[in-house]
Structure formats: C-alpha cells, structure tokens
Design a protein around this motif. Sequence first.
Motif, PDB file in Angstrom:
ATOM      1  N   LEU A  24       0.845  -1.197   0.000  1.00 53.17           N
ATOM      2  CA  LEU A  24       0.000   0.000   0.000  1.00 53.17           C
ATOM      3  C   LEU A  24       0.878   1.244   0.000  1.00 53.17           C
ATOM      4  O   LEU A  24       1.818   1.355   0.780  1.00 53.17           O
ATOM      5  N   GLY A  66       3.047   8.662   3.550  1.00 48.43           N
ATOM      6  CA  GLY A  66       3.640   7.817   4.594  1.00 48.43           C
ATOM      7  C   GLY A  66       5.136   7.634   4.458  1.00 48.43           C
ATOM      8  O   GLY A  66       5.688   6.597   4.800  1.00 48.43           O
ATOM      9  N   ILE A  67       5.790   8.668   3.978  1.00 44.36           N
ATOM     10  CA  ILE A  67       7.257   8.612   3.874  1.00 44.36           C
ATOM     11  C   ILE A  67       7.836   8.660   5.294  1.00 44.36           C
ATOM     12  O   ILE A  67       7.293   9.307   6.176  1.00 44.36           O
ATOM     13  N   GLU A  86      17.223   5.048   2.202  1.00 38.31           N
ATOM     14  CA  GLU A  86      16.736   4.202   3.292  1.00 38.31           C
ATOM     15  C   GLU A  86      15.245   3.932   3.148  1.00 38.31           C
ATOM     16  O   GLU A  86      14.767   2.830   3.412  1.00 38.31           O
ATOM     17  N   ARG A  88      14.898   1.312   0.592  1.00 40.45           N
ATOM     18  CA  ARG A  88      15.315  -0.003   1.091  1.00 40.45           C
ATOM     19  C   ARG A  88      14.321  -0.577   2.101  1.00 40.45           C
ATOM     20  O   ARG A  88      14.218  -1.791   2.243  1.00 40.45           O
ATOM     21  N   MET A  89      13.629   0.321   2.797  1.00 31.90           N
ATOM     22  CA  MET A  89      12.578  -0.188   3.692  1.00 31.90           C
ATOM     23  C   MET A  89      11.561  -0.998   2.908  1.00 31.90           C
ATOM     24  O   MET A  89      10.978  -1.947   3.425  1.00 31.90           O
ATOM     25  N   ALA A 102      12.151  -3.004   0.615  1.00 32.33           N
ATOM     26  CA  ALA A 102      12.668  -4.360   0.391  1.00 32.33           C
ATOM     27  C   ALA A 102      12.924  -5.071   1.702  1.00 32.33           C
ATOM     28  O   ALA A 102      13.660  -6.051   1.744  1.00 32.33           O
ATOM     29  N   TYR A 103      12.306  -4.584   2.769  1.00 31.74           N
ATOM     30  CA  TYR A 103      12.607  -5.112   4.103  1.00 31.74           C
ATOM     31  C   TYR A 103      12.435  -6.624   4.201  1.00 31.74           C
ATOM     32  O   TYR A 103      13.216  -7.313   4.830  1.00 31.74           O
ATOM     33  N   ARG A 153       9.268   2.834  -3.250  1.00 28.62           N
ATOM     34  CA  ARG A 153       9.432   2.008  -2.067  1.00 28.62           C
ATOM     35  C   ARG A 153       8.498   0.804  -2.111  1.00 28.62           C
ATOM     36  O   ARG A 153       8.901  -0.334  -1.859  1.00 28.62           O
ATOM     37  N   LYS A 211      19.780  -2.976   8.154  1.00 26.33           N
ATOM     38  CA  LYS A 211      18.379  -3.142   7.816  1.00 26.33           C
ATOM     39  C   LYS A 211      17.527  -3.079   9.086  1.00 26.33           C
ATOM     40  O   LYS A 211      16.493  -2.432   9.134  1.00 26.33           O
ATOM     41  N   ARG A 256      17.247   0.395  10.305  1.00 24.43           N
ATOM     42  CA  ARG A 256      16.274   1.121   9.490  1.00 24.43           C
ATOM     43  C   ARG A 256      14.867   0.800   9.951  1.00 24.43           C
ATOM     44  O   ARG A 256      14.028   1.681  10.099  1.00 24.43           O
ATOM     45  N   VAL A 284       2.922   2.506   9.066  1.00 29.16           N
ATOM     46  CA  VAL A 284       3.565   2.402   7.763  1.00 29.16           C
ATOM     47  C   VAL A 284       4.694   1.375   7.807  1.00 29.16           C
ATOM     48  O   VAL A 284       4.906   0.636   6.847  1.00 29.16           O
ATOM     49  N   MET A 328       5.456  -2.008   5.429  1.00 34.46           N
ATOM     50  CA  MET A 328       6.693  -2.380   4.739  1.00 34.46           C
ATOM     51  C   MET A 328       7.068  -3.819   5.055  1.00 34.46           C
ATOM     52  O   MET A 328       8.126  -4.294   4.667  1.00 34.46           O
TER      53      MET A 328
END
Lengths: 244, 366, 371, 310, 258
Positions: A88, A94-95, A103, A106-107, A109-110, A155, D173, D176, D187, D191
């Motif tokens: 979503l 929601g940055i 970063e 990359r979040m 691809a957490y 993202r 990671k 982060r 949010v 993720m």
Amino acid sequence: MHTNPISPLLQLSAMKVAYGGIQAVKGIDLELYRGELVSLIGANGAGKTTTLNAIAGSLKIADGEIHYEGEKVHVLPAHKRLRRGIALVPEGRGIFTRLTVEENLRMGAYTRNDKAAIEQDLERVYTMLPRVKERLAQIAGTLSGGEQQMVAIGRALLSRPKLLLLDEPSMGLAPLVVEKIFEVVQSVAKEGVTILLVEQNANLALEFSQRAYVMESGKITLTGSGAELLTNPKVRAAYLGEAA
Amino acid sequence: MNELALAVPWLGKRNPLAARWLVIAIAIGAPIVAMMFGRTWVRVLDFALLYILLALGLNLVVGFAGLLDLGYIAFYAVGAYTAAFLASPHFDVHLPIWIVLPLAACFAATAGITLGFPVLRLRGDYLAIVTLGFGEIVRIFMNNLNYPINITNGPQGINSLDPIMLFGWDLSRNIQVTEDLAINSLFLYYYFFLACVVGSIIFIQRLQISRVGRAWAAMRDDELAAKAIGINTRNMKLLAFSLGATFGGVSGVLFGTFQGFVSPESFSLMESIAVLTMVVFGGMGNVAGAIVGAIILSALPEILRHLAVPVQNALFGHVLLDPEVLRMLLLSLAMILMMLLRPSGLIPANAKYSHIRYLKAKGVTE
Amino acid sequence: MKQTVVALAIMGIGLSVAQAQEMVVKLGSVAPLTGTISHLGKDNENGARLAVEDANAKGITIGGKKVKFELMGEDDQADPRTGTTVAQRLVDAGVKGVVGHLNSGTTIPASRIYNQAGVPMISPSATNPTLTRQGYKAVFRTIANDVQQGGVLGKFIVGPLAAKTVAIIDDRTSYGQGLADETEKAVKAGGGKIVAREFTTDKATDFNAILTKIRGAKPDVIFFGGMDAQGGPMLRQLKQLGVEAKFVTGDGGCSPEMIKLAGDSIGANAYCSMAGLPLEKMPGGTEFRNRYKARFNADVQIYSPYAYDAATAMIKAMQAANSTEPAKYLPELKKSSFPGVTGTVAFDDLGDIKDGAITMYQFKAGTWAAM
Amino acid sequence: MEIFLQQIVNGLVVGSVYALVALGYTMVYGILGLINFAHGDLVMVGALTALQTMMFLMGVAPGMSPIAMLTLSLLVAIPVCMLLAFTMERLAYRPLRNAPRLAPLITAIGVSFLLQTLAMIIWGRNYHTFPQLISTTPLQPIEGVFITPIQITIIIVSALMMAGLVLLVTKTKLGRAMRATAENHRVAALMGVDTNMIIALTFVLGAALAAVAGVMFASNYGIAHYGMGFMPGLKAFTAAVLGGIGNLGGAMLGGIVLGLVESFGAGYIEHLTFGFLNSSYQDIFAFMILGLVLIFKPTGLLGERVSDRA
Amino acid sequence: MITLLEARNIGKRFGGLQALSDVSLTIRKGEVYGLIGPNGAGKTTFFNVLTGAYTPDGGEFVFNGAPLPSGKPHLVVAQGIARTFQNIRLFRELSALENVMAGHHIRTTANVWGILTQNKHTVEEERLTTERAYELLKYVGIERFATATAKNLSYGDQRRLEIARALATEPQLLALDEPAAGMNATETVQLKNLIEQIRGDGITVLLIEHDVKLVMGLCDRVAVLDFGRKIAEDVPAEVQKNDAVIGAYLGGGQKNAH
C-alpha cells in the motif's frame, strides 16, 4: 502456487469496517483480476481510504471477508500481507521523513533477502524515477510533495508487489507532477502489477483505469469501465454538484 | 460525595442515598473501629487522610487539567516548612494555625505559579521530568539552607512544631472526658483532618462543576480545541498548578504539626511518585478515585506489614520472606497487576462537569 | 475487650498463649530494613535479637515468673512518617521497651510517641543531640552523640594527627552533617584550618568532582561525616586521584564493610572513631563478634553491639526492678551501670551515654585496630 | 589548570555511563513514547549478575585471567538483562500499548520496585565489593591529571558501544526498521516490519547496554548494591531528555553534558556564587540545566519538534 | 452589504511549502461564504491562520473594521469568530452538554472565589450556561444525547455537537471546516438545513467543504483555492462554469467532459 487464472486476485465480500464508533465501510463487494488497473473514486469521507487500509491490514475489518489469491488474508497482520504481495502506498505518502531517500526505498525491500535482486530492482526504480536517484542521500522529509510520492511508489515497488494499492497519489501536487506520477503508475501496470487506485482526480483516474468503482458514504454505488464512467453524468454530479 | 457514593460496590448504583449515608458512616466511624485493632490503625487513618488531601490536589493537576506533575511533593514540603518556620521554637515564632494555614496555602500557590510559568510550553513527558527536577530542587534546598544562614536547619530538620490549637483545644493532647474515658489525640486529629478533607472535596467538586473545571477538562482532552473555543490555556494551567499546590501546602502544614517534626527526608521523589500512584491507581480525573487510591495505597503497606508473618506461618509453617520484603513484593505486584487489569484505575473516571438539576424542568435526567 | 481479641484473631495475630508460669515480654526493634541503609538496619535488629536470645537462654525470672522475651522487628524505611506509624504499632502491641530507631530523622518524631506511652526507647545509633534534649524521660541512647564524638574527632585531627589544614565532607544526612559540623567546630577550636567544606549525598557513588576540588586545597586531613557505603568508594577514588591526605571518619565508617568496600585503597592513613571501648578489649567483645557471625551468618556492621547493649540494659533494669512494667523499671534503667559489649553502659541525666568513651581506630593489618 | 583537566576527566567518565544508560531510555521512548522507569534497575541487575558469575568463576577456576573473567561475566549478565527486558516488555508493557497514557508509567514504576525487591531477596541488603578486575592504579598522562585504566576502559567501551549502536541503527536493515517503526508503526508494518518484534528488540538492546553500563559502573567504584540503579537511572533519564528524548545523538550528548556539568558544578559553583551555593547542590545542576534548556528549547538539545501525542 | 471580515494578502509558508500566497477575500455580514479547492489547496491553513492557531507570514485580517490579533486563538474567539475542525475535535470525556457549556467559557466570568463560595452570580451564571447549552443542543437537534459522553456519539452527531459548541462562543462568524465529511446523504441534507438556520439567525458562515453539491446549494459566494492561491471568487453558478475551477477539481485541466 498455481491458481486459476480466472479467479480474482483480490476479492472483498460484504466487507465492513468501523472505527471510533463510525461505520466507515458498510459492506462492500469488489473484485480485482490479475494485471488490472482499477480505480476507486468518490467524495472525501466516502470510505475509499478505509477500504485500502483494510485490504493492506492497517485496519481490522468488522465483518465480511478479504480473499487474496484464494486465501483468507483478513486474519493476517499487515506485515504478513506484504510478504504475500500486497503493498500500500498510503494517503499522504507515509514517507519516513527522518530517513534518507535511499533508506526509504530499502525499507520497501525489508522482507527480501535476495541482495543482488534488490540492487537490480533499485536500479530499475532509479531509471523509472530519475529525480529520485539524484536525491538518494537526502533526508526524505525535505523532499517536495511530488518527489515524496515518487519515493513512496518506488518504495512499494521494491517489495515486488503483486497487488499495489495507491491512495490518492495526486493529492496536493501540481498538474505537471501529477502527470509524471501517472506515467509511472502506468508503466508499473504495464509490468503486470495489479493496481487498485484511490483517486479524487476522477478524470485522470478514469482515463487510466480499465474499470472503476464509485463509492459514496461507505457503499459502492456505481461500477463500470473507466470510459463509461467518465461520461456518466452521475460521476460529474458527485464531484461538481451539477444537477444529475 | 456523590461520586464517592456511586463508587460503593453494588450498593452505589442501586441506592445512592443509602450509599451516601454508608460513606458518611464509614468516614465518621472508621477511627472507632480502627481503635479496636489498636491506635496504630487510627494513626494510619490519620495519614491516609493527609494522603487523600495530597491525592485530591494532585488529581486536580494531573487528572483534571492533564498536566503530569512528578514534583508535587515540593508543595507539601513548602507547607510543612512554612508551619515549621511560623510555629516552632526554630525562629521562636508561634503563630496560630489560623494564620499559618492560609499563609502556607499562599506560599504553596506562589510556588505552584513559579513552577508553572517556565513549564507552560512543555507537554507530556517533558513536563514530567522538569517537575520531577523541581521537586528535587526544593528538597535539596530544604536540605542545604542551613548555610550560609541557617533557614531550614538542614538535614537535622526542625523539631517541636507547635501542635494545632482549635478554640483553645490542643489537638496533641488526649481529652479526659471522665476518669476512665479519654479521647485520644489521634481521634482529634482524625476529625480535624476529616473536616479539611470534606472541605476540600466540596471545594473541588464546586470547581469541577464550574467554568474552570470544564476549561481544565477541555484543555486536558484537546488543548488545541480548547484554545479554539476561547480558553486561555496559559492562565488555566497556572491556575491548576497553583490550586493543586495549595492542597499540597495545606496538607504539608497538617503533616508538620501532626508529626511535630519536619525534615527533608519526608519529601523525597518517592513520595511524589507514591501520591501519583495513588491517583492513577484509584482512577485519574475523579475525586472518588483519588480518595480510594489514597486510602488503599497508604493502608495497604501497613496491612501487609501486619499480615506478613502470621499468614506465612499459617501457609508454610515458618517465615519464608521477611515481612518488609514481602510487603515490597506485594505492593509492586499490586501496582503492575492493577494497571494490567484496570488500566483506567480502580474507579474509572466518570466525572461530572455540570449540574443536570438545572435542566430538571426540561425533563432531562441522567 | 472480647471484640478486640476476636478482631485481632481475624487480622491474623495469633495471640501467643503463654505457658503456665511463663510470661512473654515483648521488646521492639525498629530500623530501616528496606532502602539504601537497610544493611545497617538489619544489623541493628540482629544485635537486639542476640541480646534477647541470650537473656532467654539464661532463663530470667522476673516477679516470680519465668520470662520469655520476644523481639518484634519493624521496618521504618528511614522515613519519619513510617517511623511514627511503626512506633505506634509497637506501643499498641504492648512492647515494654524499644531498641531504635536508626536515623535521627525518624527517631525524633517517634520518640514523642514512645514518651507519651511511657515506653522506654534506647537508640543504638541516632546521634543528633536534639533527641535527648526534648525533655523526654524515657529516651536514651547507647551511642555517643555528635557533640561528644565530633569533639573527640576534632581534637584527634589537630592533636595526634597534627593537621594544620583540614577538608571536611558530609553526606547531607542528619548524621553526617551533625558529626561534620561538630568536628569542624572542634578542629577550629584546636587551631586547625578548614580549607575545604564539601558535600555529597548518601546515595552517591561518585565523589571525583569534590575530591578533585579538595585535592586542589591540599589538606593534611580529610574528614568524612557519613556512612561506610560512601566512605569505601571515597577512599578508592582518593587513591585514584592521587590524594595522599589522611582520611578520618566517624563511627558510620568504622565497620568491616568499609574495609571491604575500600578494597586495596585503604591503608594506614585511614582512621575512624567509635564510641565505647574496642570490642577486642571488652570482656566478651570478640566473643560477641564470633557469636554474631555464627548466629546470623553475617559480619557485625556498625551498631549491632550498641543495639545489643541497649536491649541488655532494658532486660537488666527489669530484673533490677523485678518488674517488666515500664513505669517501674524506668528508674532502674536510668541508674543502669554495667559492662556492656561497647563499654560501661550508664546514662546521664538527659539519657545520653555517660562519659561516652570514644576510641580512635587506625587501619592496620586488614582491620580497624584501636589506638 | 590540572584541576580543570581533572574535572573534565571526572565528568567524561560519569557522563559516559550516563550516556550508555540514557541510550536505553531514549530508544524505548523513541519507539513507544514510554518512560521505562525500570531501565535503571537493569543496570543493577547487570552488575549483580556479573558479580555472581565472578564469584562462581573465582570458586571453580581461581587462576582465570581477569579479562577472561570479566568477559565471561558480561556474557552472562548481558543475556540475563536482555531476557529480563524481553519479559518485561511482553508481560507488563505490551498489553498496555493502547491504555491511558499514565498506566504504563505506573506499571514501569511497579516493575522497578519489583526488580529491586527481587534483587534484595537474591543478593541481600549489603553493599557488595565488586572485584576490580581492571587496574585502578592511576596513570598520570599529564602532571597532576590522574586517570585509571578502568576509567579509560569505561570511556572507550562506552564510545565503542555507542558507535556500535549508532552503526546498527543507521546502517543496518534492522536499524532502518527500528527508525521506521519509531516514526510510524503503521507504515512500518506496511513495509513488512513485524513492529512488535522490533519493539521487543529495542527493549532488549537497551538492556544489553544497561548491563554493560552496570558492570562498568560497579567495576569503577568497586561496589554493587540492589539500590544502585536508581540514581544513575534518574540521571540518565534526565540526560536523555536534556539531549532530546528519542534521539540517540541527543542521549549521548546529554549524558556527556550532564557528567561535565555535574563535575564542573561541584568544582566551581562555590566560586561562581561567591560561596552561597556549594557542592551540596551538585544533584540539582542536572535539573537546573535541564529546566533552562527546555525553557529555551522545549524539545531538548537535539530534539525535533514532536507532533501532538494525545 | 456590510463587510464583516476582510483577509488582506495572507501568506503562510511551511518549510519549503508555500501553503498560502497572497490570499485576499471579503466576507459580508450575513452570508454563507464557501471556500473550496482540492485537497492540499490551503483551505485548512487559511482557517488556522484566521483563528490564530498559526501566525501568518504576511497580510492581516480585519474583522468588524479592526485588525484581528494573530497567534492568540482565545482573543480571536473573544472578537466573535468560532470554528470547527476537519477531523472533529471534541472534548471526548465530557458529555455533549458539557462540551457546549465549555464553549460558553469565554462569555462567562465566574472566578475561583465565586466558585468556592457559590455566590449568587456564579450560581446564576452556571444555571444560565447549562440552560443555554441545552438550548443549543436542541438547536442542532441532539438534545436527547445531552448527558451522553461525546466520544460515544455517532459521527454525524459529533459534527453537530462541534457546531453547537462553536455557537456557544456566541460568534458573529462561524467557520466550519468540512462539516459534511463522512456524512451520508440524509445527514448532509440535515446539515444543510442547520447551516441555513444558522444564517437565518444572523450568523455569518464561512464554509470549507469538499461536497461541492452542498457548497453550491448553500453558499451565497464561493472562493476557490488551488496551490495556496485564490483562483476564483464569485457566486456558485459562475464558479461552476469557471474553467480554472473545473481544471483544478476534475483534474488535468486538459480533459473537459463537456
């Protein structure tokens, strides 16, 4: 998993959502098939955002069911739904404003551990969004609204979603920027990602969508192809208050 | 009083009037019953009343106005030291209680405003730590102001505070009614403190149901919206700090004169935390909660102290844990479990900020 | 009365039913058993307990009845308010005498309650002079007060230690400050110069900042008014800062704990004072130490010998008066004079220990050695 | 001059410990908005567990080298504290995540009391001598300025741990995910972050730092006691707020500033106030500085404007 | 027509975002004035600047011929401007009646001494406040929930309560921030009636609204904001025809469904 191609990727049946004593979504049915770009339009407060949040798992549903790839996903927490491919891009983007642009990306691809592929995907996002690449080390909170929206979409893409939920990507953005963003959305759709788009900018949304649902006061009141709805006087009425 | 009556389990909701009489009967009869178990318990009740005063005052600040104050005990100290300065051999000034009490209230209120001004802009946890600091600063000053000029007598404290004299009665002496019957001084203090508590409850409930109480509640629930309807939040905060402090100051005077001795040890951070715990434990934002919390948490350690040995003997045949250890253990567990089971406190806030009786004519009832 | 018994039973107090011909006499012991100085509190209680157990072992008869003493140990949390509550509790429970409290701050308000009830109270450790100057007849202490001890310490610093310049630190407790002030007076009276007056708290562990400042003043002697839990680390930090001045402290630091906590930083330049004669020199002093260790599996801290003497004084007075009633044995208590663990136990008119002999100790061969 | 430098050394040593403990407060606050009052007591548990381990090791392997002994005891103390923190979060704080604001605060105070009482039952009331396995013989790098190897170790270990934490939080990671969760739970979950896990992890990491702080604190002063965590905890909390609570850099800066302020305060206040104030006011410098900073910058030295947390 | 409020060249910047630039508009006494525009156009910012929650970077407001104090919300309310919030902000723990009574705060004067002694003035004022609050609840049609806690009211009723609370400040200008958001058709019609009733009672209304149908049906005049600028100000019929407005609203500008 092999699934029947005709069965919907996402199916909401009689879904109700309530919070703070208000029933915001009052039992809706909605289907999404693989590769579609479908939009959900309607006035402010109609329940569109709530619907997206319920699909992504940010809100619990009060009743009904959400099926995704034939599986009941409404029992799963948000982070598990992401792992199954539901991403979503929330309203207001929601940055993570205190993280850098890179970063933030990359979040996305957490949940992934395939390092090489992540780097590749990052490169793809950079080519898709060249303006983002210039600002990788910048704190995301200092970006302009359009740039933030780009980052938010990028993202979400980094999670390699099968279903991308976009909540008002054009909100508060200048027309030129909105155009850019929709180009991006279209290119994402072309890559085969199924998209459910919530948008106030009805003209734009309907122009790009194959199908659309119109929501009013927590219910779906109209549905049809983008082109059909674009010429539907009821839609205009809903927005500009012209006599229907 | 109504809130308190409603809080009486079972009876409160069925028959508020009976519950109200029950509360009154308990308030009056408690020391007599307690006396059967020994004077300690009367003393425990006396202190419970002082804690009720403190908890009521802190509830005004934290519960009503929503300002988290971790240094509340500083005002208690201001009150106690005012009494020590104005009614003891320390400066050889011996003013009567009727002068000491209002003066202490004024000093404490001033201290409240002094604390309030600089922290107006702070919110939530920042406010908590700064008020905590304020409490410590006051205590440390009390502990050290014997040099270069001896004001507070430092850590030695001030002894022999004048007892309270009411219309020529010395509360610290037993009253000999007949040859065999004497009314213990602890009773005299109890009823005097009780009168103060009742007066405070009336005052607080009047405040609560007034434009001031509503303004506080509004500010607590949503500061921005409170501003938007024209509430001067700065003044309201200062008022809350100063009135809350007044209660602290008054109970400080009572504490000092009751003990006859004042020293900085009594005003540690742990006391502030204890009073806050009473308020939250009982149920923040309502008078009944503050009262019940204060009674339970000031009496519980004493009850545990009393039961620790016999209960262990009965259960295990010998004493496993020293009574003081068991007491600390149970107290900490009580705090944790209470919050887990009833995060809004024993008596969740159900405070009223208006009189429905004004609308009786319009047929409005609860 | 009947209700009271029933009520007490409900509350879980088993009224101990005395055996025929045996009379149970309760004594109270109060000290902080929780909090930062609870180790000293427990030590006090143990001292009193040992005295009571000794008396019971001897089989004392008072008024024709065999007496069994019982010790009620209470925790006053070093808090003045709790102190008074606990005092009342002891009075209610019918104790015939109280050994306690530890801190002056709790002892003073509590003494009023004992005095009102006519219950004799002997503090083994509260040194604030005020305590015995309130005009209470039943208040005593077996420890020298600040004036007595401070005077000796001051004279010692300017006399035998021949200090010209002295730095004084106190821990801002009633004890530490009182002792430091009295010592300061005595040092000045003896011609010594106070070159630094510094302060810490009874909860602190880091003293580097004030010690650095003191180092700058180059005193011959550093005096610390406070307890061992601060004194030990303070010695360590003095060494770490390269300060070579002599270190003197009062009875609060005159403990094996102090030696333990100071580790290898304590040396022959460390001195302390203690009321009474050294345990080793007392008949039964070493024995006390050993028996204490055997009974409680712990070392004597500081005040347990004083607590032992306090309890013993009460028991002896009861024997002398042939009564356990406070009113009857109080006059005998006033007249006490017997060799206790800490020296001759006798009280002056105020209730202070008479001619409180104060012994100076120096650190030698791993222990405090009397000088 | 050497006194001035000495006070800097004194302040740095104390400040490093404050900073290390403050990090734990700030991490938990940053992610949950909770003041974990029991954090200071983890310092105590760390020290006493390490002490227990050392005693055991001295019994079974008397010839063991001090460094090995210290390391082993840390290897016991750290997991014990981590486990304790995890349990604490799971049982006492997580159920209260949506409770009224003050409920978790009271629970935290309860947990703090509980830890102290349990420690008192296990380790007794006495002050314990903590073996000083690292030398405390002072060195004199500059004439008149003394510093001991243990103090140097404290400064270095603190710096390393802080650097490690900063690296973890900024470069990995996991870090982060922690920052993302701190900024927005919802949010972050979108993720794919298991925010509950991240929160538990934050507690656990803070506990590890507290354990190390406890062992270093005890080694430096040679003392350990069940109540030893309270004051450093309070000071560290003050340091965290001073620096801007929720901000790692702020916690470190706040810790060091506080250490220096206390040290210089005790050293110089008497001259500055012409003898009116003296070192007996050492403990209030922290609060006075805090008050002043917050009056002029209500979010602490490095804090950002936080949005309304109602 | 008498001018009630005049905004002169209001500007407001947040970091890099120019939320309002050079906005001027005039609201006349007794009218319902609509302020519309897409999300993020600066409508709410305009509200916040007007009511003193923010201080503007440039420009000033003139109300009843006198400049409005900036940055002091309670003084603005005292002057006679009341507002509601886009995301309802009630005093959640107070009853509906008490919410409205709190709104009357600024028009009452009892002090602590009076409250303590319950003197005649205080008691009388309290009684009047209570009655008046009840009347206002009745006015917005939720008097049956007078003793219900605000947080337990339904969404629509919460909206009404917020309006009643604002009316309790006895405003000359009532500023409503998206009052119809989240309401269903029936509720919206009731709201429309309510606003008309308020206007009928002589209170000027400033209305931010997304529901364009509502705005067009209700407002005497409408201003349209887009990217912090006023792009149109006119009677509804004209605004609806305005190309710039259609572009801003339906999006794109290039696509015109006519």
